[in-house]
Design a protein around this motif. Structure first.
Motif, PDB file in Angstrom:
ATOM      1  N   ARG A   6     -22.825  44.059 -20.054  1.00  0.00           N
ATOM      2  CA  ARG A   6     -22.565  45.452 -20.407  1.00  0.00           C
ATOM      3  C   ARG A   6     -21.364  45.994 -19.622  1.00  0.00           C
ATOM      4  NH1 ARG A   6     -27.473  49.306 -19.610  1.00  0.00           N
ATOM      5  NH2 ARG A   6     -28.382  47.248 -19.721  1.00  0.00           N
ATOM      6  N   ALA A   9     -18.134  44.413 -20.937  1.00  0.00           N
ATOM      7  CA  ALA A   9     -17.754  45.015 -22.214  1.00  0.00           C
ATOM      8  C   ALA A   9     -17.109  46.385 -21.994  1.00  0.00           C
ATOM      9  CB  ALA A   9     -18.977  45.137 -23.121  1.00  0.00           C
ATOM     10  N   GLN A  10     -17.652  47.168 -21.075  1.00  0.00           N
ATOM     11  CA  GLN A  10     -17.065  48.483 -20.789  1.00  0.00           C
ATOM     12  C   GLN A  10     -15.674  48.329 -20.186  1.00  0.00           C
ATOM     13  OE1 GLN A  10     -20.665  50.154 -18.662  1.00  0.00           O
ATOM     14  NE2 GLN A  10     -19.849  52.004 -19.614  1.00  0.00           N
ATOM     15  N   ALA A  12     -13.574  45.946 -20.453  1.00  0.00           N
ATOM     16  CA  ALA A  12     -12.626  45.382 -21.422  1.00  0.00           C
ATOM     17  C   ALA A  12     -12.017  46.462 -22.324  1.00  0.00           C
ATOM     18  CB  ALA A  12     -13.295  44.297 -22.258  1.00  0.00           C
ATOM     19  N   THR A  13     -12.643  47.638 -22.371  1.00  0.00           N
ATOM     20  CA  THR A  13     -12.101  48.733 -23.179  1.00  0.00           C
ATOM     21  C   THR A  13     -11.112  49.595 -22.400  1.00  0.00           C
ATOM     22  OG1 THR A  13     -13.840  50.346 -22.641  1.00  0.00           O
ATOM     23  CG2 THR A  13     -14.247  48.850 -24.511  1.00  0.00           C
ATOM     24  N   TRP A  14     -11.030  49.417 -21.091  1.00  0.00           N
ATOM     25  CA  TRP A  14     -10.116  50.215 -20.274  1.00  0.00           C
ATOM     26  C   TRP A  14      -8.682  49.815 -20.601  1.00  0.00           C
ATOM     27  CZ3 TRP A  14     -11.953  51.174 -14.582  1.00  0.00           C
ATOM     28  CH2 TRP A  14     -13.243  51.705 -14.593  1.00  0.00           C
ATOM     29  N   PRO A  15      -7.783  50.776 -20.763  1.00  0.00           N
ATOM     30  CA  PRO A  15      -6.406  50.443 -21.163  1.00  0.00           C
ATOM     31  C   PRO A  15      -5.635  49.621 -20.134  1.00  0.00           C
ATOM     32  CG  PRO A  15      -6.621  52.786 -20.681  1.00  0.00           C
ATOM     33  CD  PRO A  15      -8.003  52.215 -20.650  1.00  0.00           C
ATOM     34  N   SER A  18      -7.669  43.813 -19.103  1.00  0.00           N
ATOM     35  CA  SER A  18      -7.879  42.895 -20.225  1.00  0.00           C
ATOM     36  C   SER A  18      -8.747  41.740 -19.747  1.00  0.00           C
ATOM     37  CB  SER A  18      -6.544  42.374 -20.763  1.00  0.00           C
ATOM     38  OG  SER A  18      -5.844  41.671 -19.755  1.00  0.00           O
ATOM     39  N   ARG A  19      -9.485  41.169 -20.690  1.00  0.00           N
ATOM     40  CA  ARG A  19     -10.296  39.992 -20.361  1.00  0.00           C
ATOM     41  C   ARG A  19      -9.372  38.849 -19.981  1.00  0.00           C
ATOM     42  NH1 ARG A  19     -15.944  39.476 -22.757  1.00  0.00           N
ATOM     43  NH2 ARG A  19     -16.409  41.578 -23.450  1.00  0.00           N
ATOM     44  N   VAL A  30     -11.707  40.121 -15.596  1.00  0.00           N
ATOM     45  CA  VAL A  30     -10.813  41.143 -16.116  1.00  0.00           C
ATOM     46  C   VAL A  30      -9.641  41.232 -15.158  1.00  0.00           C
ATOM     47  CG1 VAL A  30     -12.476  42.502 -17.440  1.00  0.00           C
ATOM     48  CG2 VAL A  30     -12.143  43.002 -15.026  1.00  0.00           C
TER      49      VAL A  30
END
Length: 131
Positions: A6, A9-10, A12-15, A18-19, A30
């Motif tokens: 979880r 996944a959170q 990975a959405t941050w600008p 990146s994964r 990340v």
């Protein structure tokens, strides 16, 4: 879904993140433009890269948390994710890590040397089944 998955996944959405494949070759990571930020080694343990200066600055607070392990001489701290509040702590510390990499870069400009998992300093050995 595990707490680690979880959190990953959170993040990975941050600008600014990146994964990535972790440099240690174990789990998932990340990264920011300045380099790796976090390695997810199991469904409970995450190594987070702070600068030496940031660790020194926040050492008292970090040591006060039972969810965090500091390894002397390491730019990484290890977090154990046992509750949703630990994920919140991780997200907060990732913000600190991003700022620290920009504000307090390593004065020796040396590359980060291995995460804590490579030092055998994590809470548990890697179990990648949940990620």
């Amino acid at each position: 879904m595990t707490l680690a998955s979880r959190a990953l996944a959170q993040l990975a959405t941050w600008p600014d993140l990146s994964r990535a494949v972790p440099s240690c070759g174990l789990g998932q990571a990340v990264s920011s433009a300045q380099g790796e930020i976090a390695h997810f080694h199991s469904d409970r343990d995450v190594d987070l890269r702070l600068t030496d200066r940031a660790i020194r600055r926040f050492a008292k607070d970090l040591r006060g948390s039972g969810a965090i392990r500091i390894v002397p001489g390491s730019q990484w701290v290890t977090l154990r994710l046992d509750a949703a509040s630990d994920v919140d702590l991780l997200l907060t510390l990732v913000s600190v890590a991003l700022q620290a990499q920009q504000t307090w870069p390593d004065p020796l400009d040396r590359p980060p040397v291995g995460c804590n998992d490579q030092r055998g300093a994590g809470f548990v050995k890697a179990d990648l089944g949940g990620i």
